[in-house]
Design a protein around this motif. Structure first.
Motif, mmCIF file in Angstrom:
data_model
loop_
_atom_site.group_PDB
_atom_site.id
_atom_site.type_symbol
_atom_site.label_atom_id
_atom_site.label_comp_id
_atom_site.label_asym_id
_atom_site.label_seq_id
_atom_site.Cartn_x
_atom_site.Cartn_y
_atom_site.Cartn_z
ATOM 1 N N THR A 195 30.618 22.487 35.354
ATOM 2 C CA THR A 195 30.284 22.941 34.019
ATOM 3 C C THR A 195 29.393 24.154 34.077
ATOM 4 N N ARG A 196 30.026 25.230 34.418
ATOM 5 C CA ARG A 196 29.308 26.482 34.544
ATOM 6 C C ARG A 196 30.021 27.500 33.686
ATOM 7 N N ARG A 197 29.302 28.501 33.283
ATOM 8 C CA ARG A 197 29.883 29.582 32.519
ATOM 9 C C ARG A 197 30.753 30.424 33.436
ATOM 10 N N LEU A 198 31.998 30.638 33.071
ATOM 11 C CA LEU A 198 32.908 31.410 33.909
ATOM 12 C C LEU A 198 33.104 32.799 33.301
ATOM 13 N N PRO A 199 33.285 33.813 34.137
ATOM 14 C CA PRO A 199 33.460 35.167 33.591
ATOM 15 C C PRO A 199 34.828 35.360 32.944
ATOM 16 N N HIS A 200 34.813 36.026 31.806
ATOM 17 C CA HIS A 200 36.045 36.358 31.093
ATOM 18 C C HIS A 200 36.106 37.857 30.871
ATOM 19 N N PRO A 201 37.156 38.508 31.343
ATOM 20 C CA PRO A 201 37.244 39.962 31.157
ATOM 21 C C PRO A 201 37.471 40.303 29.692
ATOM 22 N N GLU A 202 37.024 41.485 29.303
ATOM 23 C CA GLU A 202 37.414 41.987 27.997
ATOM 24 C C GLU A 202 38.843 42.482 28.096
ATOM 25 N N LEU A 203 39.575 42.301 27.012
ATOM 26 C CA LEU A 203 40.988 42.698 27.054
ATOM 27 C C LEU A 203 41.155 44.194 27.266
ATOM 28 N N LYS A 204 40.189 44.960 26.835
ATOM 29 C CA LYS A 204 40.242 46.415 27.021
ATOM 30 C C LYS A 204 40.397 46.782 28.490
ATOM 31 N N ASP A 205 39.870 45.935 29.352
ATOM 32 C CA ASP A 205 39.834 46.248 30.772
ATOM 33 C C ASP A 205 40.992 45.626 31.536
ATOM 34 N N VAL A 206 41.874 44.974 30.830
ATOM 35 C CA VAL A 206 42.983 44.287 31.489
ATOM 36 C C VAL A 206 44.197 45.202 31.551
ATOM 37 N N GLU A 207 44.822 45.224 32.727
ATOM 38 C CA GLU A 207 46.022 46.041 32.922
ATOM 39 C C GLU A 207 47.273 45.197 32.729
ATOM 40 N N LEU A 208 48.305 45.825 32.253
ATOM 41 C CA LEU A 208 49.566 45.115 32.008
ATOM 42 C C LEU A 208 50.121 44.423 33.246
ATOM 43 N N PRO A 209 50.183 45.081 34.409
ATOM 44 C CA PRO A 209 50.734 44.387 35.570
ATOM 45 C C PRO A 209 50.036 43.065 35.864
ATOM 46 N N ALA A 210 48.739 42.999 35.678
ATOM 47 C CA ALA A 210 48.020 41.744 35.920
ATOM 48 C C ALA A 210 48.489 40.656 34.967
ATOM 49 N N VAL A 211 48.713 41.013 33.727
ATOM 50 C CA VAL A 211 49.189 40.043 32.741
ATOM 51 C C VAL A 211 50.589 39.563 33.102
ATOM 52 N N LEU A 212 51.449 40.503 33.411
ATOM 53 C CA LEU A 212 52.829 40.137 33.750
ATOM 54 C C LEU A 212 52.858 39.276 35.003
ATOM 55 N N PHE A 213 52.018 39.622 35.953
ATOM 56 C CA PHE A 213 51.974 38.821 37.166
ATOM 57 C C PHE A 213 51.515 37.396 36.859
#
Lengths: 113, 113
Positions: free
Chosen positions: A6-24
């Motif tokens: 039960t720890r806080r996990l990091p979440h990227p901002e969507l602005k910084d997310v690249e399409l290939p990472a999402v598709l992968f």
DNA sequence: CCTACTGTTCGATTTGTATCGAACTGTTGG
DNA sequence: CCAACAGTTCGATACAAATCGAACAGTAGG
């Protein structure tokens, strides 16, 4: 060491997310199933999610959650001694319009046989 | 042995293509660039395609073509001693509505720095 | 409290993918 | 025809991702 259940996990901002990472992240059947389930059933605990893919060890499943989380597709937030997994639909939709809907509405292939 | 430059290559029917394979094929930046170029500039020879990613050896590039072809995203047909690469847009659109357009219209992230 | 519970992290192994040089083959221009 | 060309395939190597057991750490129920 540092981290636990039960720890806080990091979440990227969507602005910084690249399409290939999402598709992968979406290119794995188990992860895709999970995203579909979250889209259909709303926020779920990890245990509830895991019920989708029975027989998969916790560590493997947790690794898939990490991949989806780092791609900006889901949130994974502590809630008591459990964790709530949420699809970041609105944010993903803003960053990649129509992408999630296209993925979610796709139908399975009938095999080559 | 059997194969050479100008041979008929197998192309799957879109009916038999699964979504994860498509997403995986698109999850590589070099392949995604290529698909974008084909969408923008229409059918191209392999050499013309390759101009997009300079410095990439022919064998590497050919491997990417194979991945995209097996995912049903492109055609690769002999034409004289060259080959013409075509985006199978209409077929992909029918099998996975709105998916390609969503992918093609997505903008790059501004980096986390 | 302290034990059982939920879920992540670590480390090791295995599997798959990327990459590139070299060999090879149909095609065509001279 | 023969030499140069366009691209694929093969084989080897390097790299990344999947998988799983074990250890670990907050939390809550008894």
């Amino acid at each position: 060491m540092s981290n636990a259940t039960t720890r806080r996990l990091p979440h990227p901002e969507l602005k910084d997310v690249e399409l290939p990472a999402v598709l992968f992240a979406l290119s794995d059947p188990a992860r895709l199933d999970l995203v579909r389930q979250l889209a259909a059933q709303g926020p779920l605990t990890v245990a509830q999610c895991q019920a989708t893919e029975p027989g998969v060890p916790k560590s493997t499943f947790s690794h898939h959650l990490k991949t989806l989380r780092e791609a900006g597709l889901i949130r994974n937030d502590p809630a008591g001694r459990q964790r709530i997994v949420t699809l970041r639909k609105a944010e993903v939709d803003e960053r990649f319009p129509a992408l999630l809907d296209a993925v979610l509405s796709s139908s399975p292939a009938h095999p080559p046989e």
